[in-house]
Write a protein that holds these residues in place. Structure first.
Motif, mmCIF file in Angstrom:
data_model
loop_
_atom_site.group_PDB
_atom_site.id
_atom_site.type_symbol
_atom_site.label_atom_id
_atom_site.label_comp_id
_atom_site.label_asym_id
_atom_site.label_seq_id
_atom_site.Cartn_x
_atom_site.Cartn_y
_atom_site.Cartn_z
ATOM 1 N N UNK A 16 0.821 -1.202 0.000
ATOM 2 C CA UNK A 16 0.000 0.000 0.000
ATOM 3 C C UNK A 16 0.860 1.259 0.000
ATOM 4 N N UNK A 17 2.024 1.191 0.633
ATOM 5 C CA UNK A 17 2.926 2.342 0.676
ATOM 6 C C UNK A 17 3.779 2.459 -0.578
ATOM 7 N N UNK A 18 3.775 1.407 -1.394
ATOM 8 C CA UNK A 18 4.619 1.411 -2.588
ATOM 9 C C UNK A 18 6.087 1.270 -2.249
ATOM 10 N N UNK A 19 6.362 0.522 -1.178
ATOM 11 C CA UNK A 19 7.733 0.329 -0.715
ATOM 12 C C UNK A 19 8.029 -1.158 -0.589
ATOM 13 N N UNK A 20 9.305 -1.479 -0.459
ATOM 14 C CA UNK A 20 9.674 -2.872 -0.254
ATOM 15 C C UNK A 20 9.409 -3.267 1.200
ATOM 16 N N UNK A 21 9.224 -4.552 1.406
ATOM 17 C CA UNK A 21 8.997 -5.053 2.765
ATOM 18 C C UNK A 21 10.199 -4.747 3.661
ATOM 19 N N UNK A 22 11.389 -4.839 3.077
ATOM 20 C CA UNK A 22 12.605 -4.571 3.835
ATOM 21 C C UNK A 22 12.636 -3.125 4.321
#
Length: 223
Positions: free
Chosen positions: A65-71
């Motif tokens: 949802x944030x458009x980021x990687x899980x890391x």
């Protein structure tokens, strides 16, 4: 995909400050967040939790949802519990900020007591995350207030007592008023309405709530 477990957002580890305590401190000290990625994660988590629920949401859901990687998400928040705590803490902080802004619009001490009572119930019950949790699990808030040694109530009591002391310094209430006890009573009335459904008072009727506050809470200021 397994759902990450999460502790109740209304509680904290034994001996640690409650989320309300930390939010209150943030509001008083006007603590900000300059990390744009962190804010982006918190915004996404808030939306995710409101839409799907905390229990059913995962860190991967928030990352998408944030458009980021899980890391990247884990670099800011090591666990889901930590992320949940910061999201809820930010909502409490927003309540304190909003209250401190709204209270300046009230002309008299009676108006400020009424506004504080009505706005606190509206803000908590109307919050899509916190209010949703209370609606979904009505016993969760009551249980947390009982099992946390009174820390949650004490934080709000300190906040209200601080407001009443300002009224004393301004000469709008008697210097003889026991602000600690009055604040305690006011907070316990509000907390009971939040934690235990009422069959007598419609909490969605703000005019009714304002009338109750003016009739029964404002007279507490008389010595």
């Amino acid at each position: 995909m397994p759902v990450d477990p999460v502790v109740s957002p209304f509680t904290s580890a034994p001996g640690a400050e409650s989320l309300l305590q930390r939010a209150y401190t943030d509001a008083l000290e006007q603590v900000g967040d300059a990390d744009e990625v962190r804010v982006r994660v918190l915004d996404a988590a808030f939306e995710q939790f409101c839409r799907i629920g905390i229990q059913r949401s995962t860190m991967e859901d928030v990352a998408k949802r944030a458009g980021l990687s899980r890391i990247t998400v884990y670099r800011r928040f090591a666990t889901k519990d930590t992320l949940v705590e910061h999201v809820v803490r930010r909502e409490y902080r927003r309540y304190f900020d909003r209250f401190l802004a709204e209270i300046t619009q009230a002309e008299t001490v009676a108006d400020r007591v009424v506004l504080g009572f009505v706005s606190s119930l509206r803000a908590i019950r109307g919050n899509p995350l916190i209010g949703g949790l209370i609606a979904a699990e009505p016993g969760l808030l009551a249980s947390s207030m009982i099992t946390d040694g009174g820390r949650t109530l004490a934080t709000v009591q300190q906040f209200v007592a601080g407001q009443l002391r300002r009224e004393q310094h301004a000469g709008t209430v008697s210097a003889e008023l026991d602000v600690e006890v009055v604040a305690e009573l006011m907070v316990r009335v509000s907390a009971s309405f939040l934690a235990i459904p009422s069959l007598v008072v419609d909490l969605d009727d703000e005019a009714r709530l304002a009338d109750l506050a003016r009739r029964y809470l404002v007279p507490m200021l008389d010595t």
